[in-house]
Scaffold this motif. Structure first.
Motif, PDB file in Angstrom:
ATOM      1  N   LEU A  30       0.831  -1.203   0.000  1.00 39.00           N
ATOM      2  CA  LEU A  30       0.000   0.000   0.000  1.00 39.00           C
ATOM      3  C   LEU A  30       0.862   1.248   0.000  1.00 39.00           C
ATOM      4  CD1 LEU A  30      -2.729   1.450   0.262  1.00 39.00           C
ATOM      5  CD2 LEU A  30      -2.562   1.129   2.745  1.00 39.00           C
ATOM      6  N   THR A  31       1.936   1.247   0.811  1.00 40.59           N
ATOM      7  CA  THR A  31       2.836   2.403   0.876  1.00 40.59           C
ATOM      8  C   THR A  31       3.514   2.640  -0.462  1.00 40.59           C
ATOM      9  OG1 THR A  31       3.254   2.028   3.234  1.00 40.59           O
ATOM     10  CG2 THR A  31       4.847   3.378   2.039  1.00 40.59           C
ATOM     11  N   LEU A  32       4.052   1.571  -1.045  1.00 39.49           N
ATOM     12  CA  LEU A  32       4.754   1.712  -2.322  1.00 39.49           C
ATOM     13  C   LEU A  32       3.801   2.153  -3.433  1.00 39.49           C
ATOM     14  CD1 LEU A  32       7.087  -1.425  -2.179  1.00 39.49           C
ATOM     15  CD2 LEU A  32       7.688   0.961  -1.734  1.00 39.49           C
ATOM     16  N   MET A  33       2.591   1.593  -3.439  1.00 39.25           N
ATOM     17  CA  MET A  33       1.614   1.980  -4.461  1.00 39.25           C
ATOM     18  C   MET A  33       1.206   3.443  -4.300  1.00 39.25           C
ATOM     19  SD  MET A  33      -2.101   0.245  -5.287  1.00 39.25           S
ATOM     20  CE  MET A  33      -1.295  -1.363  -5.439  1.00 39.25           C
ATOM     21  N   THR A  34       0.984   3.851  -3.034  1.00 32.78           N
ATOM     22  CA  THR A  34       0.613   5.235  -2.784  1.00 32.78           C
ATOM     23  C   THR A  34       1.745   6.176  -3.168  1.00 32.78           C
ATOM     24  OG1 THR A  34      -0.761   4.502  -0.924  1.00 32.78           O
ATOM     25  CG2 THR A  34      -0.250   6.850  -1.055  1.00 32.78           C
ATOM     26  N   ALA A  35       2.985   5.787  -2.844  1.00 27.03           N
ATOM     27  CA  ALA A  35       4.141   6.605  -3.204  1.00 27.03           C
ATOM     28  C   ALA A  35       4.217   6.791  -4.713  1.00 27.03           C
ATOM     29  CB  ALA A  35       5.421   5.965  -2.680  1.00 27.03           C
ATOM     30  N   ASN A  37       5.091   7.402  16.486  1.00 28.08           N
ATOM     31  CA  ASN A  37       3.854   6.634  16.627  1.00 28.08           C
ATOM     32  C   ASN A  37       3.435   5.881  15.379  1.00 28.08           C
ATOM     33  OD1 ASN A  37       2.753   7.602  19.429  1.00 28.08           O
ATOM     34  ND2 ASN A  37       3.407   9.470  18.403  1.00 28.08           N
ATOM     35  N   VAL A  38       3.860   6.339  14.204  1.00 25.18           N
ATOM     36  CA  VAL A  38       3.516   5.652  12.959  1.00 25.18           C
ATOM     37  C   VAL A  38       4.777   5.504  12.116  1.00 25.18           C
ATOM     38  CG1 VAL A  38       1.115   6.418  12.908  1.00 25.18           C
ATOM     39  CG2 VAL A  38       2.875   7.841  11.866  1.00 25.18           C
ATOM     40  N   LYS A  39       4.691   4.737  11.078  1.00 27.37           N
ATOM     41  CA  LYS A  39       5.842   4.475  10.217  1.00 27.37           C
ATOM     42  C   LYS A  39       6.344   5.764   9.572  1.00 27.37           C
ATOM     43  CE  LYS A  39       4.309  -0.228   9.069  1.00 27.37           C
ATOM     44  NZ  LYS A  39       3.852  -1.125   7.987  1.00 27.37           N
ATOM     45  N   SER A  40       7.650   5.830   9.382  1.00 26.13           N
ATOM     46  CA  SER A  40       8.235   7.026   8.785  1.00 26.13           C
ATOM     47  C   SER A  40       7.738   7.243   7.366  1.00 26.13           C
ATOM     48  CB  SER A  40       9.760   6.930   8.798  1.00 26.13           C
ATOM     49  OG  SER A  40      10.209   5.754   8.140  1.00 26.13           O
ATOM     50  N   SER A  41       7.428   6.164   6.657  1.00 28.31           N
ATOM     51  CA  SER A  41       6.889   6.306   5.301  1.00 28.31           C
ATOM     52  C   SER A  41       5.523   6.972   5.325  1.00 28.31           C
ATOM     53  CB  SER A  41       6.803   4.938   4.620  1.00 28.31           C
ATOM     54  OG  SER A  41       6.060   4.025   5.405  1.00 28.31           O
ATOM     55  N   THR A  42       4.734   6.689   6.373  1.00 26.00           N
ATOM     56  CA  THR A  42       3.425   7.328   6.507  1.00 26.00           C
ATOM     57  C   THR A  42       3.578   8.817   6.744  1.00 26.00           C
ATOM     58  OG1 THR A  42       2.467   5.299   7.438  1.00 26.00           O
ATOM     59  CG2 THR A  42       1.290   7.353   7.856  1.00 26.00           C
ATOM     60  N   ALA A  77      -4.823  10.555  -3.005  1.00 23.91           N
ATOM     61  CA  ALA A  77      -4.017   9.368  -2.714  1.00 23.91           C
ATOM     62  C   ALA A  77      -3.609   9.331  -1.251  1.00 23.91           C
ATOM     63  CB  ALA A  77      -2.775   9.345  -3.609  1.00 23.91           C
ATOM     64  N   ILE A  78      -3.207  10.468  -0.698  1.00 23.06           N
ATOM     65  CA  ILE A  78      -2.805  10.517   0.708  1.00 23.06           C
ATOM     66  C   ILE A  78      -3.993  10.248   1.628  1.00 23.06           C
ATOM     67  CG2 ILE A  78      -1.948  12.057   2.533  1.00 23.06           C
ATOM     68  CD1 ILE A  78      -0.205  13.413   0.422  1.00 23.06           C
ATOM     69  N   ALA A  79      -5.155  10.821   1.301  1.00 23.56           N
ATOM     70  CA  ALA A  79      -6.350  10.587   2.115  1.00 23.56           C
ATOM     71  C   ALA A  79      -6.741   9.114   2.098  1.00 23.56           C
ATOM     72  CB  ALA A  79      -7.505  11.455   1.610  1.00 23.56           C
ATOM     73  N   ALA A  80      -6.727   8.502   0.913  1.00 20.79           N
ATOM     74  CA  ALA A  80      -7.052   7.074   0.813  1.00 20.79           C
ATOM     75  C   ALA A  80      -6.037   6.227   1.575  1.00 20.79           C
ATOM     76  CB  ALA A  80      -7.093   6.663  -0.659  1.00 20.79           C
ATOM     77  N   PHE A  81      -4.763   6.623   1.500  1.00 20.58           N
ATOM     78  CA  PHE A  81      -3.717   5.882   2.204  1.00 20.58           C
ATOM     79  C   PHE A  81      -3.936   5.922   3.711  1.00 20.58           C
ATOM     80  CE2 PHE A  81       0.281   6.109   4.573  1.00 20.58           C
ATOM     81  CZ  PHE A  81       0.830   4.880   4.264  1.00 20.58           C
ATOM     82  N   ILE A  82      -4.275   7.086   4.254  1.00 22.08           N
ATOM     83  CA  ILE A  82      -4.492   7.211   5.699  1.00 22.08           C
ATOM     84  C   ILE A  82      -5.618   6.297   6.156  1.00 22.08           C
ATOM     85  CG2 ILE A  82      -5.268   8.795   7.507  1.00 22.08           C
ATOM     86  CD1 ILE A  82      -3.832  11.037   5.983  1.00 22.08           C
ATOM     87  N   LEU A 103      -6.905   3.554   4.583  1.00 21.55           N
ATOM     88  CA  LEU A 103      -6.576   2.141   4.395  1.00 21.55           C
ATOM     89  C   LEU A 103      -5.485   1.674   5.355  1.00 21.55           C
ATOM     90  CD1 LEU A 103      -6.635   1.968   0.479  1.00 21.55           C
ATOM     91  CD2 LEU A 103      -8.373   1.127   2.081  1.00 21.55           C
ATOM     92  N   GLU A 104      -4.507   2.534   5.637  1.00 24.95           N
ATOM     93  CA  GLU A 104      -3.430   2.163   6.560  1.00 24.95           C
ATOM     94  C   GLU A 104      -3.982   1.968   7.972  1.00 24.95           C
ATOM     95  OE1 GLU A 104       0.861   1.673   7.374  1.00 24.95           O
ATOM     96  OE2 GLU A 104      -0.536   1.368   5.705  1.00 24.95           O
ATOM     97  N   ARG A 105      -4.870   2.824   8.412  1.00 26.52           N
ATOM     98  CA  ARG A 105      -5.473   2.663   9.738  1.00 26.52           C
ATOM     99  C   ARG A 105      -6.291   1.395   9.801  1.00 26.52           C
ATOM    100  NH1 ARG A 105      -8.337   7.650  12.375  1.00 26.52           N
ATOM    101  NH2 ARG A 105      -8.308   6.097  14.027  1.00 26.52           N
ATOM    102  N   ARG A 106      -6.992   1.084   8.707  1.00 27.66           N
ATOM    103  CA  ARG A 106      -7.785  -0.148   8.679  1.00 27.66           C
ATOM    104  C   ARG A 106      -6.885  -1.374   8.744  1.00 27.66           C
ATOM    105  NH1 ARG A 106     -11.697  -0.557   3.698  1.00 27.66           N
ATOM    106  NH2 ARG A 106     -12.508   1.288   4.760  1.00 27.66           N
ATOM    107  N   ASN A 107      -5.765  -1.339   8.025  1.00 23.04           N
ATOM    108  CA  ASN A 107      -4.836  -2.452   8.068  1.00 23.04           C
ATOM    109  C   ASN A 107      -4.219  -2.623   9.451  1.00 23.04           C
ATOM    110  OD1 ASN A 107      -5.297  -2.934   5.384  1.00 23.04           O
ATOM    111  ND2 ASN A 107      -3.455  -1.895   4.657  1.00 23.04           N
ATOM    112  N   ASP A 108      -3.881  -1.509  10.113  1.00 19.93           N
ATOM    113  CA  ASP A 108      -3.328  -1.589  11.461  1.00 19.93           C
ATOM    114  C   ASP A 108      -4.324  -2.212  12.427  1.00 19.93           C
ATOM    115  OD1 ASP A 108      -0.940  -0.498  10.684  1.00 19.93           O
ATOM    116  OD2 ASP A 108      -1.440   1.546  11.283  1.00 19.93           O
ATOM    117  N   ALA A 109      -5.596  -1.846  12.279  1.00 18.81           N
ATOM    118  CA  ALA A 109      -6.618  -2.407  13.141  1.00 18.81           C
ATOM    119  C   ALA A 109      -6.767  -3.904  12.925  1.00 18.81           C
ATOM    120  CB  ALA A 109      -7.965  -1.695  12.913  1.00 18.81           C
ATOM    121  N   LEU A 110      -6.716  -4.330  11.655  1.00 17.07           N
ATOM    122  CA  LEU A 110      -6.831  -5.758  11.356  1.00 17.07           C
ATOM    123  C   LEU A 110      -5.631  -6.535  11.886  1.00 17.07           C
ATOM    124  CD1 LEU A 110      -8.232  -5.607   7.699  1.00 17.07           C
ATOM    125  CD2 LEU A 110      -9.471  -6.253   9.775  1.00 17.07           C
TER     126      LEU A 110
END
Length: 317
Positions: A144-149, A257-262, A300-305, A307-314
């Motif tokens: 997700l990070t690489l695709m968003t980047a 608190n979150v990944k440096s890529s985020t 893209a950044i809004a979608a990443f935020i 989806l990333e939060r959803r993945n962290d929760a899962l």
């Protein structure tokens, strides 16, 4: 035979799991919020730099010295002398060098090459952050990070094509400007990654010392110290004392608190929103390609935020 306290009931285990998920969600929310606040605070920086009308080296002198003093005040309020015992660590030295290189490389790049060339290099910061997180922190490379980047880089490319790129031809200065822009991206990514690795390092103090060292470099290289009219100096004073320290402290705390890529991806929203401040302040209106590219980046950044939060929760579940 089971001893007292060696067995946790299913309800207890469930409660512990819920607490872990809740704590992780709060941590992620805090990190993302700080990153967004830091990026938004940074957006007027370009306008204030333009309004100051200082040359590159004097920009470095004033921004470095003023922000360095502000960082020291913030460090004294947050950490103070209790963190001085950790300034001899390797991690602290790396953070200091990152701040120094970031400031010097950016000033040199802007002085040498068109802004469009420099921004293309700086826009690679999420890629460097993802790679450094993998190498230093052993964090997996998120698809997700690489695709968003990739999407963000594409959007920035579209947006940057909206600028005047007549001078952006292949030349030695432009190549050096691009390399310096890549150096800025690497320094920023390393800074966020090291803060995430060593959360006890007094990174605010490292920022202060790095900014002051950068001001010293500017002082050595400048032909003369500029003192422009009051309104110009107020502009550089505002960005040096308030904008830079508050934004980068927020971004750096976000990296805990979150990944440096985020953090890096969210920070790139400044590249899109900054020109809007310039439009409002000096009347340089963006064209259609800049607006389209900016919309792609922000979406893209809004979608990443989300989806990333959803993945962290899962993952926590």
């Amino acid at each position: 035979m089971t001893t007292r306290g060696s067995y946790a009931s299913p309800i207890t285990r469930t409660n512990r799991k819920i607490k872990q998920i809740t704590d992780q969600t709060r941590k992620t929310t805090l990190g993302v919020t700080l990153a967004i606040v830091g990026a938004l605070l940074l957006t007027p920086d370009t306008l204030l730099m333009r309004l100051s009308q200082l040359d590159g080296w004097n920009m470095l002198i004033w921004r470095g010295s003023l922000s360095g003093a502000a960082y020291l005040i913030i460090w004294g309020m947050l950490d103070g002398w209790k963190s001085l015992s950790k300034i001899t660590s390797l991690n602290f030295s790396i953070l200091l060098c990152c701040q120094l290189l970031n400031a010097v490389f950016f000033s040199l790049a802007i002085a040498l090459a068109p802004v469009v060339i420099v921004l293309i290099g700086v826009a690679t910061v999420p890629v460097f952050a993802a790679l450094l997180s993998r190498l230093i922190l052993n964090e997996p490379l998120s698809k997700l990070t690489l695709m968003t980047a990739f999407v963000v880089l594409s959007g920035l490319s579209i947006s940057l094509l909206g600028h005047d790129i007549d001078r952006a031809t292949i030349s030695e200065k432009n190549v050096i400007g691009l390399l310096l822009g890549l150096g800025v991206a690497f320094a920023l990514a390393m800074n966020f990654t090291m803060i995430r690795k060593d959360q006890d390092a007094p990174f605010v103090l490292a920022m202060a010392l790095g900014a002051m060292c950068a001001a010293g470099v500017g002082y050595l290289c400048a032909e003369k110290i500029q003192w422009l009219p009051v309104m110009n100096m107020l502009s550089i004073g505002l960005t040096g004392i308030c904008i830079l320290p508050l934004s980068f402290v927020a971004l750096s705390y976000a990296a805990r608190n979150v990944k440096s890529s985020t953090v890096s991806l969210i920070m790139l929203s400044e590249t899109v929103l900054g020109p809007l401040w310039v439009w409002w302040g000096v009347g340089e209106s963006p064209n259609r390609m800049m607006l389209i590219g900016g919309t792609v980046v922000l979406a893209a950044i809004a979608a990443f935020i989300v989806l990333e939060r959803r993945n962290d929760a899962l993952e926590s579940a």
